[in-house]
Write a protein that holds these residues in place. Structure first.
Motif, PDB file in Angstrom:
ATOM      1  N   PRO A  29      30.771   3.646  39.811  1.00  0.00           N
ATOM      2  CA  PRO A  29      31.613   3.231  38.711  1.00  0.00           C
ATOM      3  C   PRO A  29      31.678   3.600  37.130  1.00  0.00           C
ATOM      4  N   ILE A  30      30.410   3.624  36.849  1.00  0.00           N
ATOM      5  CA  ILE A  30      30.147   3.131  35.066  1.00  0.00           C
ATOM      6  C   ILE A  30      29.136   4.710  34.722  1.00  0.00           C
ATOM      7  N   SER A  31      28.912   5.466  35.859  1.00  0.00           N
ATOM      8  CA  SER A  31      28.023   6.377  35.033  1.00  0.00           C
ATOM      9  C   SER A  31      28.898   7.774  36.080  1.00  0.00           C
ATOM     10  N   SER A  32      28.900   8.828  35.178  1.00  0.00           N
ATOM     11  CA  SER A  32      29.610  10.360  36.089  1.00  0.00           C
ATOM     12  C   SER A  32      28.095  11.267  36.205  1.00  0.00           C
ATOM     13  N   HIS A  33      26.724  10.216  36.418  1.00  0.00           N
ATOM     14  CA  HIS A  33      25.198  11.052  36.477  1.00  0.00           C
ATOM     15  C   HIS A  33      24.923  10.581  38.017  1.00  0.00           C
ATOM     16  N   CYS A  34      25.780   8.998  38.506  1.00  0.00           N
ATOM     17  CA  CYS A  34      24.839   8.736  39.655  1.00  0.00           C
ATOM     18  C   CYS A  34      25.792   8.699  40.854  1.00  0.00           C
ATOM     19  N   VAL A  35      25.534   9.427  41.964  1.00  0.00           N
ATOM     20  CA  VAL A  35      25.655   8.766  43.052  1.00  0.00           C
ATOM     21  C   VAL A  35      25.110   8.811  43.806  1.00  0.00           C
ATOM     22  N   ALA A  36      25.454   7.851  45.607  1.00  0.00           N
ATOM     23  CA  ALA A  36      25.156   7.726  46.474  1.00  0.00           C
ATOM     24  C   ALA A  36      25.357   8.007  47.572  1.00  0.00           C
ATOM     25  N   ALA A  37      24.595   7.996  48.349  1.00  0.00           N
ATOM     26  CA  ALA A  37      24.462   8.582  50.043  1.00  0.00           C
ATOM     27  C   ALA A  37      23.851   7.900  51.424  1.00  0.00           C
ATOM     28  N   GLY A  38      25.096   7.449  51.977  1.00  0.00           N
ATOM     29  CA  GLY A  38      23.661   7.113  52.843  1.00  0.00           C
ATOM     30  C   GLY A  38      24.612   7.735  54.640  1.00  0.00           C
ATOM     31  N   SER A  39      23.082   7.698  55.104  1.00  0.00           N
ATOM     32  CA  SER A  39      22.998   9.430  55.783  1.00  0.00           C
ATOM     33  C   SER A  39      22.591   8.610  57.496  1.00  0.00           C
ATOM     34  N   ALA A  40      22.682   9.482  58.706  1.00  0.00           N
ATOM     35  CA  ALA A  40      21.596   9.617  59.557  1.00  0.00           C
ATOM     36  C   ALA A  40      19.809   8.699  60.173  1.00  0.00           C
ATOM     37  N   ASP A  41      20.015   8.991  58.489  1.00  0.00           N
ATOM     38  CA  ASP A  41      18.055   8.720  58.955  1.00  0.00           C
ATOM     39  C   ASP A  41      17.938   7.202  58.691  1.00  0.00           C
ATOM     40  N   HIS A  42      18.996   6.466  58.669  1.00  0.00           N
ATOM     41  CA  HIS A  42      19.538   4.588  58.479  1.00  0.00           C
ATOM     42  C   HIS A  42      18.828   4.574  56.695  1.00  0.00           C
ATOM     43  N   GLN A  43      18.789   5.523  55.555  1.00  0.00           N
ATOM     44  CA  GLN A  43      18.191   5.459  55.026  1.00  0.00           C
ATOM     45  C   GLN A  43      20.225   5.575  53.403  1.00  0.00           C
ATOM     46  N   ILE A  44      19.236   5.120  52.125  1.00  0.00           N
ATOM     47  CA  ILE A  44      19.980   5.208  51.175  1.00  0.00           C
ATOM     48  C   ILE A  44      19.493   6.122  50.260  1.00  0.00           C
ATOM     49  N   HIS A  45      20.861   6.894  49.967  1.00  0.00           N
ATOM     50  CA  HIS A  45      20.081   8.335  48.869  1.00  0.00           C
ATOM     51  C   HIS A  45      21.099   7.614  47.162  1.00  0.00           C
ATOM     52  N   LEU A  46      20.172   7.495  46.670  1.00  0.00           N
ATOM     53  CA  LEU A  46      20.767   7.529  45.291  1.00  0.00           C
ATOM     54  C   LEU A  46      19.678   8.422  43.461  1.00  0.00           C
ATOM     55  N   TYR A  47      21.254   9.191  43.730  1.00  0.00           N
ATOM     56  CA  TYR A  47      20.694  10.299  42.644  1.00  0.00           C
ATOM     57  C   TYR A  47      20.881  10.535  41.553  1.00  0.00           C
ATOM     58  N   ASP A  48      21.004  10.888  40.552  1.00  0.00           N
ATOM     59  CA  ASP A  48      20.706  11.393  39.240  1.00  0.00           C
ATOM     60  C   ASP A  48      21.017  12.790  39.321  1.00  0.00           C
ATOM     61  N   VAL A  49      22.163  13.320  39.354  1.00  0.00           N
ATOM     62  CA  VAL A  49      22.618  14.209  39.248  1.00  0.00           C
ATOM     63  C   VAL A  49      22.345  15.797  38.306  1.00  0.00           C
ATOM     64  N   ARG A  50      21.775  15.160  37.533  1.00  0.00           N
ATOM     65  CA  ARG A  50      20.953  15.717  36.369  1.00  0.00           C
ATOM     66  C   ARG A  50      19.975  16.383  36.356  1.00  0.00           C
ATOM     67  N   LYS A  51      19.149  16.075  37.592  1.00  0.00           N
ATOM     68  CA  LYS A  51      17.873  15.343  37.898  1.00  0.00           C
ATOM     69  C   LYS A  51      17.696  15.570  39.435  1.00  0.00           C
ATOM     70  N   PRO A  52      18.408  16.811  40.308  1.00  0.00           N
ATOM     71  CA  PRO A  52      18.702  16.378  41.716  1.00  0.00           C
ATOM     72  C   PRO A  52      17.552  16.766  42.641  1.00  0.00           C
ATOM     73  N   SER A  53      16.294  17.015  41.886  1.00  0.00           N
ATOM     74  CA  SER A  53      15.519  17.822  42.773  1.00  0.00           C
ATOM     75  C   SER A  53      14.924  16.692  43.858  1.00  0.00           C
ATOM     76  N   GLU A  54      14.443  15.143  43.078  1.00  0.00           N
ATOM     77  CA  GLU A  54      13.978  13.819  43.439  1.00  0.00           C
ATOM     78  C   GLU A  54      15.101  12.593  43.454  1.00  0.00           C
ATOM     79  N   PRO A  55      15.258  11.882  44.479  1.00  0.00           N
ATOM     80  CA  PRO A  55      16.166  10.490  44.425  1.00  0.00           C
ATOM     81  C   PRO A  55      15.254  10.052  43.775  1.00  0.00           C
ATOM     82  N   LEU A  56      16.392   9.164  42.958  1.00  0.00           N
ATOM     83  CA  LEU A  56      15.783   7.814  41.973  1.00  0.00           C
ATOM     84  C   LEU A  56      15.704   6.957  42.883  1.00  0.00           C
ATOM     85  N   SER A  57      16.008   7.257  43.889  1.00  0.00           N
ATOM     86  CA  SER A  57      15.610   5.970  44.918  1.00  0.00           C
ATOM     87  C   SER A  57      15.686   6.092  46.365  1.00  0.00           C
ATOM     88  N   THR A  58      14.828   5.508  47.223  1.00  0.00           N
ATOM     89  CA  THR A  58      15.588   5.615  48.686  1.00  0.00           C
ATOM     90  C   THR A  58      15.228   4.241  49.566  1.00  0.00           C
TER      91      THR A  58
END
Length: 386
Positions: free
Chosen positions: A227-256
Motif C-alpha cells: 500500500p505504500i510502495s509501487s515496487h513491493c509485491v507479495a505472493a502466496g503459493s502452493a509451496d506453503h510460502q510467502i514470497h516478497l519481491y522488489d520488482v526493480r530487482k526481480p532475480s531474487e526475492p526480498l524474503s521468503t
C-alpha cells in the motif's frame, strides 16, 4: 465494563482471550524492562509497568466495543442450488459507494450500497459485465474509481469500466488459470497477477505486454501490492510460502516467509510492514516483514480445501469458513471475536449441516465497520460489526 452486556458474558469473553492478554502484558513488561522504562514503586516492592498495562487496556477497550455481527441486508440468487452461484470474489470500490462480485457465473455484477440498504425487497444490480470464462478475483482501482480488474480461469487479466460495462484492456500472457490480481495503490497504472503457471506478472495499463514476469516455480495462489510502495509485491503459493519481491530487482526475492503447513491462499498488507496471510491449514498469520517473523496466529475457522476469503480493516480481520460461517478476529487476539452463520437457522437434532456450502469471499468497507460476505450458494450478506 462492556456497555449493554451482562457481567457473566463479559467474563466469558475475557477468559477466552486470557492467554493472549497475559502474553501481551508480559511481552510489553519485558520490552520496557530492556529499554529501562520500568520504575520501582518504593516501599511497596511492586513494579509500575505502565506500558504493559496500557497495552492491555487498549486491547480491552477496542475488542469489548464489538461482540457480534448483525445482518443489514441480504441478496439471494434465483436458484440457490445452481453450481454457477459460487462467488469467488467480492470487493468494495474506493469511494465505498458500490461493490462488485464475480465467480463461476463468468460475470461481474455491480451493486449500489445506498439502493441496497434502502430497499426492503431484492436489490437490483446496477451493472453486469460478461467475461469469457470463470472468474477468480476482482480488484478496484483506487484513483480511476470506475475501473475494476478481474482474473480468469482461462488465464486472462481484464480491466473493465464499471460505468459503461465495457472491457478496457485484456492481458493474455498467463499460460494457465490466474488466481489473483491487484491494482497498485501508489501507482494506479500498475497491477500484478499470479496463477497456476507459477508466474507473477506486473502489468502497466500503458502497454499491451507485461512489464515484468517472475517465475517462482510453484503455483501462485494470491498476489498483493504494497500500500505504500509501487515496487513491493507479495505472493502466496502452493509451496506453503510467502514470497516478497522488489520488482526493480526481480532475480531474487526480498524474503521468503515460511510458517504455513499448506498452500497460502491469500496475502493482505495490513500496513507497510505487517502482512496477513491465510492458508488451507486453517490458520491466519500476521507477519513482521521487516524481521520475517510471525507476530500472531489466528485459529478457529475451518479451511482445508477451498478459497474462503480474507479481509482486513485496520484492527479487525475477517475470513470465511468451510462450516458456512463468517469469522471476525481482532488482530491482537488469536481466538475469534465473533462469528455469523450462513446456514438458514437451527437444524433439528437429526438434520446434518450442509457441509457442501462454505463462505467463499469477504470484504470490509473502509469507512465503517461494515463487512460484506458471500458464500458458495451465491448468497451475499451485508453485515455490521456491533
Amino acid at each position: 465494563k462492556e456497555e449493554g452486556s451482562e457481567p457473566a458474558a463479559v467474563k466469558e469473553r475475557l477468559l477466552l482471550h486470557f492467554d493472549d492478554l497475559k502474553s501481551t502484558y508480559f511481552e510489553n513488561r519485558l520490552r520496557a524492562k530492556k529499554a529501562g522504562n520500568l520504575s520501582t514503586v518504593r516501599g511497596v516492592g511492586a513494579i509500575a509497568d505502565s506500558d504493559g498495562l496500557r497495552k492491555v487496556k487498549d486491547i480491552l477497550s477496542k475488542f469489548l466495543q464489538y461482540s457480534k455481527l448483525e445482518v443489514q441486508a441480504e441478496i439471494k440468487p434465483g436458484n440457490l442450488f445452481h453450481p454457477a452461484n459460487i462467488i469467488s470474489s467480492i470487493e468494495v470500490n474506493a469511494t465505498n459507494t458500490a461493490f462488485a462480485t464475480a465467480g463461476v457465473s463468468k460475470q461481474i455484477t455491480v451493486y449500489n450500497f445506498s439502493s441496497l440498504l434502502d430497499c426492503s425487497e431484492q436489490s437490483t444490480p446496477t451493472m453486469h459485465m460478461m467475461a469469457g470464462s470463470k472468474l477468480s478475483c476482482l480488484t478496484w482501482n483506487d484513483r480511476i474509481v470506475q475501473h475494476v480488474a478481474s482474473s480468469a480461469y482461462a488465464g486472462v487479466v481484464s480491466i473493465w469500466d464499471a460505468d459503461t460495462g465495457q472491457s478496457v484492456m485484456e492481458f493474455e500472457e498467463h499460460q494457465k488459470r490466474v488466481w489473483s490480481v491487484d491494482f497498485s495503490k501508489p501507482d494506479p497504472n500498475l497491477l500484478v497477477s499470479g496463477g497456476d503457471d507459477g508466474k507473477i506478472k506486473l502489468w502497466c495499463t500503458r502497454q499491451k505486454h507485461s512489464a515484468m514476469s517472475i517465475d517462482i516455480k510453484a503455483n501462485v495462489c494470491c498476489v498483493r501490492c504494497s500500500p505504500i510502495s509501487s515496487h513491493c509485491v507479495a505472493a502466496g503459493s502452493a509451496d506453503h510460502q510467502i514470497h516478497l519481491y522488489d520488482v526493480r530487482k526481480p532475480s531474487e526475492p526480498l524474503s521468503t516467509i515460511k510458517g504455513h503447513r499448506k498452500a497460502v491462499s491469500y496475502v493482505k498488507f495490513v500496513d507497510g510492514e505487517n502482512l496477513l496471510s491465510a492458508s488451507i491449514d486453517s490458520t491466519l498469520k500476521l507477519w513482521d516483514t521487516k524481521e520475517d517473523k510471525i507476530k500472531r496466529s489466528f485459529t478457529g475457522h475451518t479451511n482445508d480445501r477451498n478459497f474462503v476469503g480474507l479481509a482486513v480493516n485496520e484492527d479487525f480481520i475477517s475470513c470465511g469458513s468451510e462450516t458456512n460461517d463468517v469469522y471476525v478476529y481482532y488482530k491482537e487476539l488469536s481466538n475469534p471475536l465473533c462469528t455469523l452463520s450462513f446456514n438458514p437457522g437451527p437444524a433439528s437434532v437429526t438434520e446434518a449441516p450442509d457441509v457442501s456450502q462454505f463462505v467463499s469471499s469477504v470484504c470490509w468497507r473502509t469507512d465503517c465497520m461494515t463487512l460484506l460476505a458471500a458464500n458458495s450458494a451465491g448468497i451475499i450478506k451485508v453485515l455490521s460489526l456491533t
